[in-house]
Design an enzyme around this catalytic site. Structure first.
Site, PDB file in Angstrom:
ATOM      1  N   ARG A   1      49.838-142.795 -47.337  1.00 24.40           N
ATOM      2  CA  ARG A   1      49.665-142.580 -48.783  1.00 24.40           C
ATOM      3  C   ARG A   1      48.573-143.527 -49.301  1.00 24.40           C
ATOM      4  NH1 ARG A   1      54.810-145.745 -51.620  1.00 24.40           N
ATOM      5  NH2 ARG A   1      53.685-147.727 -51.727  1.00 24.40           N
TER       6      ARG A   1
ATOM      7  N   ASP B   1      51.289-145.368 -39.602  1.00 22.66           N
ATOM      8  CA  ASP B   1      52.069-145.908 -40.728  1.00 22.66           C
ATOM      9  C   ASP B   1      53.507-146.112 -40.246  1.00 22.66           C
ATOM     10  OD1 ASP B   1      53.238-146.227 -43.494  1.00 22.66           O
ATOM     11  OD2 ASP B   1      51.243-145.555 -44.093  1.00 22.66           O
TER      12      ASP B   1
ATOM     13  N   ASP C   1      54.031-149.898 -36.720  1.00 24.11           N
ATOM     14  CA  ASP C   1      54.282-151.067 -37.575  1.00 24.11           C
ATOM     15  C   ASP C   1      53.217-152.084 -37.177  1.00 24.11           C
ATOM     16  OD1 ASP C   1      55.021-153.465 -38.666  1.00 24.11           O
ATOM     17  OD2 ASP C   1      57.054-153.464 -37.848  1.00 24.11           O
ATOM     18  N   VAL C   2      52.282-152.357 -38.067  1.00 25.51           N
ATOM     19  CA  VAL C   2      51.114-153.157 -37.685  1.00 25.51           C
ATOM     20  C   VAL C   2      51.464-154.589 -37.277  1.00 25.51           C
ATOM     21  CG1 VAL C   2      49.446-151.811 -39.030  1.00 25.51           C
ATOM     22  CG2 VAL C   2      50.583-153.785 -40.101  1.00 25.51           C
TER      23      VAL C   2
ATOM     24  N   TYR D   1      50.379-163.021 -50.795  1.00 28.47           N
ATOM     25  CA  TYR D   1      49.371-161.944 -50.747  1.00 28.47           C
ATOM     26  C   TYR D   1      47.961-162.542 -50.745  1.00 28.47           C
ATOM     27  CZ  TYR D   1      47.167-157.460 -52.007  1.00 28.47           C
ATOM     28  OH  TYR D   1      46.399-156.317 -52.021  1.00 28.47           O
TER      29      TYR D   1
ATOM     30  N   LYS E   1      45.101-162.255 -47.845  1.00 24.82           N
ATOM     31  CA  LYS E   1      43.831-161.561 -48.077  1.00 24.82           C
ATOM     32  C   LYS E   1      42.626-162.501 -47.872  1.00 24.82           C
ATOM     33  CE  LYS E   1      45.559-157.488 -48.876  1.00 24.82           C
ATOM     34  NZ  LYS E   1      45.300-156.359 -47.959  1.00 24.82           N
TER      35      LYS E   1
ATOM     36  N   THR F   1      47.539-146.815 -57.057  1.00 26.78           N
ATOM     37  CA  THR F   1      48.447-146.367 -55.988  1.00 26.78           C
ATOM     38  C   THR F   1      49.851-146.872 -56.337  1.00 26.78           C
ATOM     39  OG1 THR F   1      48.273-148.369 -54.628  1.00 26.78           O
ATOM     40  CG2 THR F   1      46.586-146.686 -54.278  1.00 26.78           C
TER      41      THR F   1
HETATM   42  P1  NAD Z   1      50.220-148.275 -50.782  1.00 25.62           P
HETATM   43  O1  NAD Z   1      51.464-149.071 -50.944  1.00 25.62           O
HETATM   44  O2  NAD Z   1      50.087-146.993 -51.520  1.00 25.62           O
HETATM   45  O3  NAD Z   1      49.946-147.967 -49.243  1.00 25.62           O
HETATM   46  C1  NAD Z   1      50.200-148.899 -48.233  1.00 25.62           C
HETATM   47  C2  NAD Z   1      50.608-148.147 -46.979  1.00 25.62           C
HETATM   48  O4  NAD Z   1      50.854-149.134 -45.946  1.00 25.62           O
HETATM   49  C3  NAD Z   1      51.904-147.349 -47.156  1.00 25.62           C
HETATM   50  O5  NAD Z   1      51.740-146.045 -46.654  1.00 25.62           O
HETATM   51  C4  NAD Z   1      52.909-148.134 -46.338  1.00 25.62           C
HETATM   52  O6  NAD Z   1      53.941-147.341 -45.784  1.00 25.62           O
HETATM   53  C5  NAD Z   1      52.029-148.752 -45.273  1.00 25.62           C
HETATM   54  N1  NAD Z   1      52.652-149.892 -44.607  1.00 25.62           N
HETATM   55  C6  NAD Z   1      53.402-150.879 -45.168  1.00 25.62           C
HETATM   56  N2  NAD Z   1      53.840-151.712 -44.214  1.00 25.62           N
HETATM   57  C7  NAD Z   1      53.352-151.263 -43.042  1.00 25.62           C
HETATM   58  C8  NAD Z   1      53.459-151.703 -41.706  1.00 25.62           C
HETATM   59  N3  NAD Z   1      54.184-152.786 -41.368  1.00 25.62           N
HETATM   60  N4  NAD Z   1      52.809-151.001 -40.748  1.00 25.62           N
HETATM   61  C9  NAD Z   1      52.090-149.909 -41.075  1.00 25.62           C
HETATM   62  N5  NAD Z   1      51.969-149.438 -42.310  1.00 25.62           N
HETATM   63  C10 NAD Z   1      52.587-150.103 -43.283  1.00 25.62           C
HETATM   64  O7  NAD Z   1      49.049-149.277 -51.204  1.00 25.62           O
HETATM   65  P2  NAD Z   1      47.452-149.120 -51.267  1.00 25.62           P
HETATM   66  O8  NAD Z   1      47.037-149.504 -52.618  1.00 25.62           O
HETATM   67  O9  NAD Z   1      46.997-147.824 -50.713  1.00 25.62           O
HETATM   68  O10 NAD Z   1      47.043-150.327 -50.291  1.00 25.62           O
HETATM   69  C11 NAD Z   1      46.151-150.180 -49.207  1.00 25.62           C
HETATM   70  C12 NAD Z   1      45.497-151.508 -48.933  1.00 25.62           C
HETATM   71  O11 NAD Z   1      44.673-151.868 -50.049  1.00 25.62           O
HETATM   72  C13 NAD Z   1      46.459-152.678 -48.743  1.00 25.62           C
HETATM   73  O12 NAD Z   1      45.983-153.526 -47.721  1.00 25.62           O
HETATM   74  C14 NAD Z   1      46.414-153.396 -50.079  1.00 25.62           C
HETATM   75  O13 NAD Z   1      46.747-154.748 -49.971  1.00 25.62           O
HETATM   76  C15 NAD Z   1      44.960-153.189 -50.446  1.00 25.62           C
HETATM   77  N6  NAD Z   1      44.664-153.327 -51.863  1.00 25.62           N
HETATM   78  C16 NAD Z   1      45.318-152.593 -52.807  1.00 25.62           C
HETATM   79  C17 NAD Z   1      44.991-152.754 -54.157  1.00 25.62           C
HETATM   80  C18 NAD Z   1      45.663-151.948 -55.238  1.00 25.62           C
HETATM   81  O14 NAD Z   1      45.491-152.293 -56.429  1.00 25.62           O
HETATM   82  N7  NAD Z   1      46.388-150.889 -54.936  1.00 25.62           N
HETATM   83  C19 NAD Z   1      44.012-153.674 -54.527  1.00 25.62           C
HETATM   84  C20 NAD Z   1      43.366-154.413 -53.533  1.00 25.62           C
HETATM   85  C21 NAD Z   1      43.704-154.225 -52.207  1.00 25.62           C
END
Ligand code: NAD
Length: 264
Positions: free
Chosen positions: A27, A48, A71-72, A163, A167, A198
């Site tokens: 997602r 995922d 699971d990463v 977090y 990062k 998201t």
């Molecule tokens: P999201 O929560 O929609 O998606 C994250 C996905 O990672 C999910 O599908 C979840 O199931 C998966 N996930 C969680 N734990 C996991 C694991 N142990 N192994 C494999 N998959 C796992 O969030 P997003 O916004 O799409 O985030 C994607 C990336 O972008 C992340 O690294 C997040 O930190 C980064 N990010 C997000 C934002 C934001 O505002 N949404 C901003 C900056 C950075």
């Protein structure tokens, strides 16, 4: 999923002929990247822990996509995922270390368990991912690793100690990897999204609806970003268009980091 031979590679698109592994692809931004990469001619292994959503998206994307539970933070699961990408798609050219989780809490009350939980996914996941692809990318004559950090990898944010630590670590590891792997033709860059629309923030808020638009209005572009806008940058970094980019920090934040002035 059936095995796809090199002969059936799509010849059109900015990622034609490339094989990509995207974590957290069920997602959000990972899903948007998977859609975009397939549209640009790549074959993509979506990984995922959200298996139902991940399988559904891979099915929707057709023969160019597959789904793998990964699971990463689990070392042994990486080996399986990489082996599968190579066996089914004939190699591995691109890794997007996108999976990530968020946890809000004040430093003074952050438990060690929560701190470690965030680091396990965001930081250790990225480390294991990069390490796992060195061999197949070397065998392929090179590759591109895109590590999804955040604007919290560039500056601090209250209530996000774990977090932010994770990062910043991703940003640092990216540079080490770029320096070590450049000679093998492997490029490594970090991607720094700002606030993106998201479910991540809502999940970290315990499922409560969070109005992101309020924050968005304070940005130069007056809005939060969409996952597809980050996918466009991931595409550039994955493709040969970024052939001279490595160890770099690529920001897509609507102007969030352009100022030090606090708005009242
Ligand atoms: P999201 O929560 O929609 O998606 C994250 C996905 O990672 C999910 O599908 C979840 O199931 C998966 N996930 C969680 N734990 C996991 C694991 N142990 N192994 C494999 N998959 C796992 O969030 P997003 O916004 O799409 O985030 C994607 C990336 O972008 C992340 O690294 C997040 O930190 C980064 N990010 C997000 C934002 C934001 O505002 N949404 C901003 C900056 C950075």
């Amino acid at each position: 999923m059936s095995r796809v031979s090199k002969q059936t590679l799509t010849t059109e698109g900015r990622l034609a002929g490339k094989v990509a592994l995207i974590t957290g692809a069920a997602r959000g931004q990972g899903a948007a990247a998977a859609r975009r990469f397939v549209a640009e001619g790549a074959r993509v292994l979506l990984a995922d822990v959200a298996d139902d959503a991940g399988k559904q998206l891979a099915d929707e994307l057709g023969a160019a996509a597959g789904y793998q539970h990964l699971d990463v933070g689990a070392e042994d699961e990486w080996e399986l995922a990489v082996q599968r990408a190579v066996a089914e798609f004939g190699g591995l050219d691109v890794l997007v270390n996108n999976a990530g989780i968020l946890h809000f809490s004040e430093l003074a009350s952050t438990s060690l368990a929560d701190y470690e939980r965030v680091l396990r996914v965001n930081q250790i996941g990225t480390f294991l991912g990069m390490r796992s692809v060195v061999e197949p990318m070397t065998a392929a004559g090179g590759g591109s690793i895109v590590n999804v950090s955040s604007v919290e990898g560039l500056a601090g944010m209250p209530f996000l100690v774990a977090y932010t630590a994770s990062k910043f670590a991703i940003r640092g590891m990216t540079k080490v990897a770029a320096l070590e792997l450049g000679g093998r033709g492997i490029r490594v860059n970090s991607l720094h999204p700002g606030m993106i629309d998201t479910r991540m923030v809502q999940d970290a808020a315990g499922g409560a609806e969070v109005d992101l638009s309020r924050v968005g209005k304070k940005l130069a572009l007056r809005r939060v970003g969409q996952p597809e806008e980050i996918a466009g940058l991931a595409l550039f970094l994955a493709s040969d268009e970024s052939s001279y980019c490595t160890g770099g920090e690529f920001v897509a934040d609507g102007g969030a980091t352009a100022t030090h002035a606090l708005k009242i």
